[in-house]
Each structure stands twice: as structure tokens, then as C-alpha cells.
Design a protein around this motif. Structure first.
Motif, PDB file in Angstrom:
ATOM      1  N   ARG A 121      -5.534  12.065 -30.531  1.00 52.10           N
ATOM      2  CA  ARG A 121      -4.903  11.558 -31.740  1.00 52.10           C
ATOM      3  C   ARG A 121      -3.842  10.526 -31.387  1.00 52.10           C
ATOM      4  N   LYS A 122      -3.801   9.434 -32.143  1.00 47.26           N
ATOM      5  CA  LYS A 122      -2.780   8.420 -31.952  1.00 47.26           C
ATOM      6  C   LYS A 122      -1.521   8.833 -32.696  1.00 47.26           C
ATOM      7  N   GLY A 123      -0.468   9.122 -31.959  1.00 47.46           N
ATOM      8  CA  GLY A 123       0.756   9.611 -32.564  1.00 47.46           C
ATOM      9  C   GLY A 123       1.628   8.505 -33.116  1.00 47.46           C
ATOM     10  N   ALA A 124       2.652   8.914 -33.857  1.00 49.68           N
ATOM     11  CA  ALA A 124       3.599   7.955 -34.413  1.00 49.68           C
ATOM     12  C   ALA A 124       4.442   7.353 -33.295  1.00 49.68           C
ATOM     13  N   SER A 125       4.865   6.146 -33.491  1.00 47.10           N
ATOM     14  CA  SER A 125       5.677   5.465 -32.481  1.00 47.10           C
ATOM     15  C   SER A 125       7.154   5.620 -32.826  1.00 47.10           C
ATOM     16  N   VAL A 126       7.983   5.698 -31.800  1.00 43.54           N
ATOM     17  CA  VAL A 126       9.422   5.807 -31.961  1.00 43.54           C
ATOM     18  C   VAL A 126      10.043   4.485 -31.531  1.00 43.54           C
ATOM     19  N   PRO A 127      10.719   3.792 -32.436  1.00 42.60           N
ATOM     20  CA  PRO A 127      11.317   2.510 -32.048  1.00 42.60           C
ATOM     21  C   PRO A 127      12.386   2.713 -30.994  1.00 42.60           C
ATOM     22  N   PRO A 128      12.489   1.817 -30.040  1.00 42.45           N
ATOM     23  CA  PRO A 128      13.506   1.962 -28.989  1.00 42.45           C
ATOM     24  C   PRO A 128      14.901   1.741 -29.543  1.00 42.45           C
ATOM     25  N   ALA A 129      15.883   2.335 -28.865  1.00 46.85           N
ATOM     26  CA  ALA A 129      17.269   2.149 -29.274  1.00 46.85           C
ATOM     27  C   ALA A 129      17.694   0.711 -29.035  1.00 46.85           C
ATOM     28  N   ASP A 130      18.589   0.243 -29.877  1.00 49.10           N
ATOM     29  CA  ASP A 130      19.092  -1.126 -29.755  1.00 49.10           C
ATOM     30  C   ASP A 130      19.887  -1.247 -28.466  1.00 49.10           C
ATOM     31  N   PRO A 131      19.471  -2.098 -27.530  1.00 50.62           N
ATOM     32  CA  PRO A 131      20.215  -2.198 -26.262  1.00 50.62           C
ATOM     33  C   PRO A 131      21.636  -2.722 -26.443  1.00 50.62           C
ATOM     34  N   GLU A 132      21.890  -3.391 -27.566  1.00 49.18           N
ATOM     35  CA  GLU A 132      23.231  -3.900 -27.810  1.00 49.18           C
ATOM     36  C   GLU A 132      24.177  -2.823 -28.333  1.00 49.18           C
ATOM     37  N   GLY A 133      23.626  -1.685 -28.755  1.00 51.26           N
ATOM     38  CA  GLY A 133      24.454  -0.619 -29.293  1.00 51.26           C
ATOM     39  C   GLY A 133      24.780  -0.832 -30.753  1.00 51.26           C
ATOM     40  N   ALA A 134      25.400   0.175 -31.345  1.00 57.13           N
ATOM     41  CA  ALA A 134      25.763   0.106 -32.762  1.00 57.13           C
ATOM     42  C   ALA A 134      27.033  -0.723 -32.921  1.00 57.13           C
ATOM     43  N   PRO A 135      27.091  -1.599 -33.922  1.00 59.11           N
ATOM     44  CA  PRO A 135      28.309  -2.389 -34.122  1.00 59.11           C
ATOM     45  C   PRO A 135      29.451  -1.499 -34.581  1.00 59.11           C
ATOM     46  N   PRO A 136      30.660  -1.758 -34.130  1.00 58.65           N
ATOM     47  CA  PRO A 136      31.797  -0.939 -34.568  1.00 58.65           C
ATOM     48  C   PRO A 136      32.021  -1.065 -36.073  1.00 58.65           C
ATOM     49  N   VAL A 137      32.396   0.039 -36.690  1.00 56.31           N
ATOM     50  CA  VAL A 137      32.754   0.044 -38.108  1.00 56.31           C
ATOM     51  C   VAL A 137      34.272   0.187 -38.178  1.00 56.31           C
ATOM     52  N   TYR A 138      34.965  -0.936 -38.128  1.00 57.35           N
ATOM     53  CA  TYR A 138      36.415  -0.901 -38.127  1.00 57.35           C
ATOM     54  C   TYR A 138      36.949  -0.651 -39.538  1.00 57.35           C
ATOM     55  N   VAL A 139      38.020   0.114 -39.611  1.00 58.16           N
ATOM     56  CA  VAL A 139      38.676   0.402 -40.882  1.00 58.16           C
ATOM     57  C   VAL A 139      39.536  -0.798 -41.255  1.00 58.16           C
ATOM     58  N   GLN A 140      39.280  -1.327 -42.438  1.00 65.85           N
ATOM     59  CA  GLN A 140      40.015  -2.493 -42.910  1.00 65.85           C
ATOM     60  C   GLN A 140      41.276  -2.055 -43.667  1.00 65.85           C
ATOM     61  N   GLY A 141      42.302  -2.913 -43.574  1.00 64.96           N
ATOM     62  CA  GLY A 141      43.512  -2.682 -44.365  1.00 64.96           C
ATOM     63  C   GLY A 141      44.419  -1.604 -43.823  1.00 64.96           C
ATOM     64  N   LEU A 142      44.328  -1.333 -42.511  1.00 68.45           N
ATOM     65  CA  LEU A 142      45.175  -0.304 -41.912  1.00 68.45           C
ATOM     66  C   LEU A 142      45.851  -0.908 -40.687  1.00 68.45           C
ATOM     67  N   ALA A 143      47.126  -0.636 -40.503  1.00 65.83           N
ATOM     68  CA  ALA A 143      47.868  -1.201 -39.380  1.00 65.83           C
ATOM     69  C   ALA A 143      47.346  -0.629 -38.064  1.00 65.83           C
ATOM     70  N   PRO A 144      47.282  -1.424 -37.005  1.00 70.89           N
ATOM     71  CA  PRO A 144      46.842  -0.915 -35.692  1.00 70.89           C
ATOM     72  C   PRO A 144      47.784   0.168 -35.179  1.00 70.89           C
ATOM     73  N   VAL A 145      47.237   1.038 -34.361  1.00 73.28           N
ATOM     74  CA  VAL A 145      48.049   2.100 -33.761  1.00 73.28           C
ATOM     75  C   VAL A 145      48.474   1.669 -32.369  1.00 73.28           C
ATOM     76  N   ARG A 146      49.517   2.300 -31.853  1.00 72.85           N
ATOM     77  CA  ARG A 146      50.031   1.964 -30.529  1.00 72.85           C
ATOM     78  C   ARG A 146      49.392   2.861 -29.475  1.00 72.85           C
ATOM     79  N   ASN A 147      49.033   2.252 -28.351  1.00 73.60           N
ATOM     80  CA  ASN A 147      48.514   2.994 -27.191  1.00 73.60           C
ATOM     81  C   ASN A 147      47.301   3.854 -27.544  1.00 73.60           C
ATOM     82  N   GLN A 148      46.510   3.386 -28.505  1.00 73.93           N
ATOM     83  CA  GLN A 148      45.302   4.111 -28.931  1.00 73.93           C
ATOM     84  C   GLN A 148      45.615   5.541 -29.376  1.00 73.93           C
ATOM     85  N   ASN A 149      46.785   5.726 -29.925  1.00 72.64           N
ATOM     86  CA  ASN A 149      47.234   7.052 -30.330  1.00 72.64           C
ATOM     87  C   ASN A 149      46.878   7.294 -31.792  1.00 72.64           C
TER      88      ASN A 149
END
Length: 254
Positions: A57-85
Motif C-alpha cells: 500500500r502507498k502510504g501518506a507522505s509527511v512533509p519535511p520540517a522547514d529547515p529555516e525553522g518557525a518564525p518568531p512570534v514577537y509580542v508587540q507593544g511591550l517594553a523589552p526586558v533586561r538581561n532576558q529576565n
């Protein structure tokens, strides 16, 4: 022909005696050398791998993962935090900023029912009854392995629905949402670097647990493992019949 004399027969018997004694002692000597050693338990059953059914039986194909990765979903309208805290972030202000960025979202990771949106907008305002803000107390855990905590936020919705979101801060202090899912949730747990969601499975007495894990290539958290778990105290199902070898059915047989 004369028979051998008795003295000659006795001499040959005496000569053969040491050899016979040596053969008799061999098993004893071998046993003394193996004291305390491993003992064979008999033949080992042959291991069998999985049997592939319907190999033509010919099975379903699974698309490969994007080699570039998922784009970041940055939160808009919020001040940056210090030292990634991320401990500096007010979770209510964070969710309110996301509402302002996607005001008309009713489906998808940002979707919420109108009554939840209204309650979130009222959080912190004078006159709002205590305990009615849908944004729950946040939790913190290093989920990406970068040595810094991520922020885990839960948002209560009607009918036991819940939005679970995770945020990390990049070196510039911008908040990046790396997980967002809305489900009918039984419970949420943190285990190591995983966020575990427990949801009803659809089968009485069982629930589905999903482990969300950080994927460095995709730069996001993905549902990496799922398991159906029988709840403690649930009646076990009847004992299954002994397994039988699998073989194709003859043609024409259902």
C-alpha cells in the motif's frame, strides 16, 4: 593359543588405572573452576521485530520540517526586558498587549470568546470582582535549555477551556511566544523541560497527556509525545485474548 597369565593381566590393569582416574576427575575439576560463574538458562527466544501490514500500500507522505525553522512570534507593544529576565513581565499586561495586536481573533492561537476578552481587558480595573481575571498566576521554568527561565501563562475560558502560552526573551529583550494552544484541559504540569497537558481522551476512564518540548531547529515548542493513560481507580478492561500470529486473509475472505 595360550591365555595371558594372571600377573600380566594385573600389570596392564594397574597401568590403565591412572588414566581412568584422570577421566573421572575432569568434571569435578571443571566444576571447581566455575564456582560462582554464570549458569546457562536454556535457549533464548528469538527476538521479532514489528510486522509491516499491507506492505504494497502507498502510504501518506509527511512533509519535511522547514529547515529555516518557525518564525518568531514577537509580542508587540511591550517594553523589552533586561538581561532576558521574564520575571519582570506583568502577565496581564502581556496578554492585554496581544489582544491589542489581534483584536478580531476568534480562532487559532490568539482566538478567545468575547466574554474572556472583556474580562481580560477589565483585569486590574477598579470595580472588577476579585478572582475574575482570566489570566492565572504565572509559572517560570527553563524550557529551552538556555539557562534562563521562560514564562508560562494560563488563561481560563468557559467550559473548562484553557489557553496555555509560553514566552521566552531574546538577547534584545523582546518577548517571543514559543507555545500557544487552547484545549479543554484537565490539568497542566511541568516535568523537566516539558509542558504536560492532560485533556479528556474521549474514552471513559482515560485521559490524553501531551508533552510539549522545545525544538531548537523550529525554534518553538511542539507536541513531541502523546499517551493515553488510564486513570487510577478506573476498572481495568477484560483480559485480552492471547495474541495470534498475523497472516494475510485468503482472497475473498473478509
Amino acid at each position: 593359543m595360550r591365555s595371558p597369565s594372571f600377573p600380566a593381566t594385573a600389570a596392564r590393569a594397574r597401568a590403565a588405572l591412572p588414566a581412568l582416574l584422570g577421566l573421572a576427575l575432569l568434571p569435578l575439576l571443571a566444576g571447581c573452576g566455575d564456582t560462582g560463574g554464570p549458569v546457562a538458562a536454556g535457549a533464548t527466544p528469538t527476538a521479532s521485530g514489528p510486522v509491516r501490514l499491507w506492505p504494497d500500500r502507498k502510504g501518506a507522505s509527511v512533509p519535511p520540517a522547514d529547515p529555516e525553522g518557525a518564525p518568531p512570534v514577537y509580542v508587540q507593544g511591550l517594553a523589552p526586558v533586561r538581561n532576558q529576565n521574564v520575571h519582570e513581565v506583568d502577565p496581564v499586561a502581556l496578554v492585554q498587549a496581544e489582544l491589542r495586536a489581534t483584536p478580531d481573533a476568534d480562532v487559532g492561537p490568539d482566538g478567545m470568546p468575547p466574554q474572556t476578552v472583556a474580562a481580560i481587558k477589565a483585569c486590574g480595573q477598579a470595580g472588577q470582582p476579585p478572582g475574575t481575571c482570566p489570566v492565572l498566576t504565572p509559572y517560570y521554568r527553563d524550557l529551552t535549555g538556555n539557562g534562563r527561565d521562560e514564562l508560562v501563562v494560563g488563561i481560563e475560558m468557559p467550559d473548562r477551556m484553557m489557553s496555555v502560552r509560553v514566552y521566552t526573551a531574546d538577547p534584545d529583550g523582546r518577548l517571543n511566544r514559543i507555545m500557544a494552544t487552547t484545549q479543554t484541559v484537565v490539568g497542566v504540569e511541568l516535568a523537566g523541560q516539558d509542558v504536560i497537558l492532560r485533556v479528556p481522551s474521549g474514552n471513559p476512564g482515560y485521559e490524553l497527556t501531551t508533552a510539549w518540548s522545545w525544538d531548537g531547529k523550529q525554534r518553538t515548542m511542539l507536541p513531541a509525545r502523546e499517551q493515553i493513560v488510564r486513570l487510577p481507580g478506573s476498572a481495568p478492561s477484560a483480559s485480552p485474548s492471547p495474541p495470534r500470529p498475523l497472516r494475510p486473509s485468503p482472497e475473498g475472505t473478509p
